[in-house]
Design a protein around this motif. Sequence first.
Motif, PDB file in Angstrom:
ATOM      1  N   LEU A 161       0.854  -1.133  -0.030  1.00 19.12           N
ATOM      2  CA  LEU A 161      -0.130  -0.149  -0.061  1.00 19.12           C
ATOM      3  C   LEU A 161       0.714   1.295   0.038  1.00 19.12           C
ATOM      4  CD1 LEU A 161      -2.789  -1.301   2.576  1.00 19.12           C
ATOM      5  CD2 LEU A 161      -3.140  -0.943   0.051  1.00 19.12           C
ATOM      6  N   ASN A 162       1.881   1.325   0.685  1.00 23.19           N
ATOM      7  CA  ASN A 162       2.940   2.445   0.828  1.00 23.19           C
ATOM      8  C   ASN A 162       3.573   2.828  -0.730  1.00 23.19           C
ATOM      9  OD1 ASN A 162       3.975   4.411   2.346  1.00 23.19           O
ATOM     10  ND2 ASN A 162       6.007   3.222   2.131  1.00 23.19           N
ATOM     11  N   THR A 163       4.018   1.623  -1.348  1.00 19.38           N
ATOM     12  CA  THR A 163       4.280   1.710  -2.512  1.00 19.38           C
ATOM     13  C   THR A 163       3.355   2.248  -3.487  1.00 19.38           C
ATOM     14  OG1 THR A 163       5.987  -0.254  -2.365  1.00 19.38           O
ATOM     15  CG2 THR A 163       5.297   0.435  -4.444  1.00 19.38           C
ATOM     16  N   TYR A 197       3.224   5.693  -5.597  1.00 20.97           N
ATOM     17  CA  TYR A 197       2.848   5.570  -7.248  1.00 20.97           C
ATOM     18  C   TYR A 197       1.792   6.712  -7.631  1.00 20.97           C
ATOM     19  CZ  TYR A 197       1.591   4.150 -11.658  1.00 20.97           C
ATOM     20  OH  TYR A 197       1.185   4.169 -12.928  1.00 20.97           O
ATOM     21  N   LEU A 198       0.993   6.566  -6.850  1.00 21.06           N
ATOM     22  CA  LEU A 198      -0.295   7.540  -7.083  1.00 21.06           C
ATOM     23  C   LEU A 198       0.310   9.026  -6.858  1.00 21.06           C
ATOM     24  CD1 LEU A 198      -3.182   5.294  -5.385  1.00 21.06           C
ATOM     25  CD2 LEU A 198      -2.904   5.709  -8.024  1.00 21.06           C
ATOM     26  N   PHE A 199       1.036   9.435  -6.091  1.00 19.42           N
ATOM     27  CA  PHE A 199       1.237  10.636  -5.617  1.00 19.42           C
ATOM     28  C   PHE A 199       2.253  11.202  -6.648  1.00 19.42           C
ATOM     29  CE2 PHE A 199       4.532  13.480  -3.303  1.00 19.42           C
ATOM     30  CZ  PHE A 199       3.697  14.607  -3.405  1.00 19.42           C
ATOM     31  N   ASN A 200       3.090  10.228  -7.250  1.00 17.78           N
ATOM     32  CA  ASN A 200       3.916  10.580  -8.306  1.00 17.78           C
ATOM     33  C   ASN A 200       3.104  10.905  -9.453  1.00 17.78           C
ATOM     34  OD1 ASN A 200       6.341  10.547  -6.892  1.00 17.78           O
ATOM     35  ND2 ASN A 200       6.690   8.308  -7.268  1.00 17.78           N
ATOM     36  N   LEU A 201       2.184  10.056  -9.814  1.00 21.06           N
ATOM     37  CA  LEU A 201       1.189  10.268 -10.828  1.00 21.06           C
ATOM     38  C   LEU A 201       0.334  11.413 -11.038  1.00 21.06           C
ATOM     39  CD1 LEU A 201       0.402   8.465 -13.478  1.00 21.06           C
ATOM     40  CD2 LEU A 201      -1.539   7.587 -12.115  1.00 21.06           C
ATOM     41  N   THR A 202      -0.170  11.928  -9.829  1.00 18.64           N
ATOM     42  CA  THR A 202      -1.254  13.062  -9.695  1.00 18.64           C
ATOM     43  C   THR A 202      -0.566  14.277  -9.222  1.00 18.64           C
ATOM     44  OG1 THR A 202      -1.657  12.558  -7.394  1.00 18.64           O
ATOM     45  CG2 THR A 202      -3.010  11.300  -9.104  1.00 18.64           C
ATOM     46  N   GLY A 203       0.759  14.114  -8.591  1.00 13.33           N
ATOM     47  CA  GLY A 203       1.187  15.207  -7.908  1.00 13.33           C
ATOM     48  C   GLY A 203       0.503  16.102  -6.899  1.00 13.33           C
ATOM     49  N   ILE A 258      -5.325  13.625  -3.531  1.00 14.31           N
ATOM     50  CA  ILE A 258      -5.837  12.943  -4.496  1.00 14.31           C
ATOM     51  C   ILE A 258      -5.506  11.283  -4.392  1.00 14.31           C
ATOM     52  CG2 ILE A 258      -6.169  12.715  -6.950  1.00 14.31           C
ATOM     53  CD1 ILE A 258      -5.913  15.612  -7.239  1.00 14.31           C
ATOM     54  N   ALA A 259      -4.087  11.311  -4.078  1.00 13.44           N
ATOM     55  CA  ALA A 259      -3.465   9.925  -3.947  1.00 13.44           C
ATOM     56  C   ALA A 259      -4.190   9.118  -3.071  1.00 13.44           C
ATOM     57  CB  ALA A 259      -1.954   9.870  -4.023  1.00 13.44           C
ATOM     58  N   ILE A 260      -4.328   9.985  -1.777  1.00 12.98           N
ATOM     59  CA  ILE A 260      -5.171   8.968  -0.626  1.00 12.98           C
ATOM     60  C   ILE A 260      -6.352   8.740  -1.000  1.00 12.98           C
ATOM     61  CG2 ILE A 260      -6.011   9.399   1.632  1.00 12.98           C
ATOM     62  CD1 ILE A 260      -3.347  11.138   2.316  1.00 12.98           C
ATOM     63  N   VAL A 261      -7.316   9.510  -1.715  1.00  4.93           N
ATOM     64  CA  VAL A 261      -8.589   9.259  -2.217  1.00  4.93           C
ATOM     65  C   VAL A 261      -8.562   8.120  -2.970  1.00  4.93           C
ATOM     66  CG1 VAL A 261     -10.391   9.886  -3.471  1.00  4.93           C
ATOM     67  CG2 VAL A 261      -9.489  11.440  -1.756  1.00  4.93           C
ATOM     68  N   LEU A 262      -7.703   8.216  -4.026  1.00  6.99           N
ATOM     69  CA  LEU A 262      -7.555   6.997  -5.156  1.00  6.99           C
ATOM     70  C   LEU A 262      -7.181   5.777  -4.659  1.00  6.99           C
ATOM     71  CD1 LEU A 262      -5.879   8.966  -7.941  1.00  6.99           C
ATOM     72  CD2 LEU A 262      -8.174   8.110  -7.915  1.00  6.99           C
ATOM     73  N   LEU A 263      -6.275   5.573  -3.496  1.00  9.55           N
ATOM     74  CA  LEU A 263      -5.666   4.569  -2.816  1.00  9.55           C
ATOM     75  C   LEU A 263      -6.758   4.038  -2.000  1.00  9.55           C
ATOM     76  CD1 LEU A 263      -3.325   2.768  -2.050  1.00  9.55           C
ATOM     77  CD2 LEU A 263      -2.979   4.214  -0.147  1.00  9.55           C
TER      78      LEU A 263
END
Length: 213
Positions: free
Chosen positions: A8-10, A14-20, A24-29
């Motif tokens: 999950l951390n990885t 990845y989502l943070f790098n993708l969305t910036g 948003i990364a937390i929501v998507l995860l």
Amino acid sequence: MNIIFNLLNTLLHYLFNLTGDLGIAIVLLTVTVRIVLLPVSIKQKTSIVQQHILSKKISGIKEKYKNNKKKLESEMQKYYRQSTKSMLGCFVSLLQLPIISSLYFVIIKVPVNVGTIIIPWIASIKTPDKYFIIPLIYALISLSPNLLSYIKYLKTVEWVKMTKSNLIFIIIFSIFITIKAPVAIGLYFITTSLFSLFEEIGYRLYMKDKPLN
């Protein structure tokens, strides 16, 4: 547990790098994890409904054969076997706990100290919301699934009406666990609650014309 945490951390990074955007990364995860766990959650909901129906049937059998002990025992054995099977479905939900708890700790230990476009009034998602907007939103969303049964079209089986004390408890508890928590955790709770709300609506619509026996 460590394997789940690392995965999950990885994925979060990845989502943070993708969305910036970490929010948003937390929501998507969170949504991704809930989608993966959706079959388990649906199984749990079905088991709860089956338990409710069986409970009513058992009460009816006890009343019908209250003067015929032998027949009562025979009928009760059939329903108890069904009850055991449906209860196993409820225990399946325990499989969610390691994943959900790992997701929670992944978000708590986020190393990046930044804001998010989702909540523009905060400078860092690692600090509490000083305006208390996040706790209030979470409290309102937490109440929503309990109110669905008041909508006639979404009513599936008979339900116990939510009392004022339960209503107050949900509001106080929701605010209590988020008022001092980092905004990142508030996002996690809000996303989870929203997903649960739409999942419950979808489940009720799907099961509406599929009565369980």
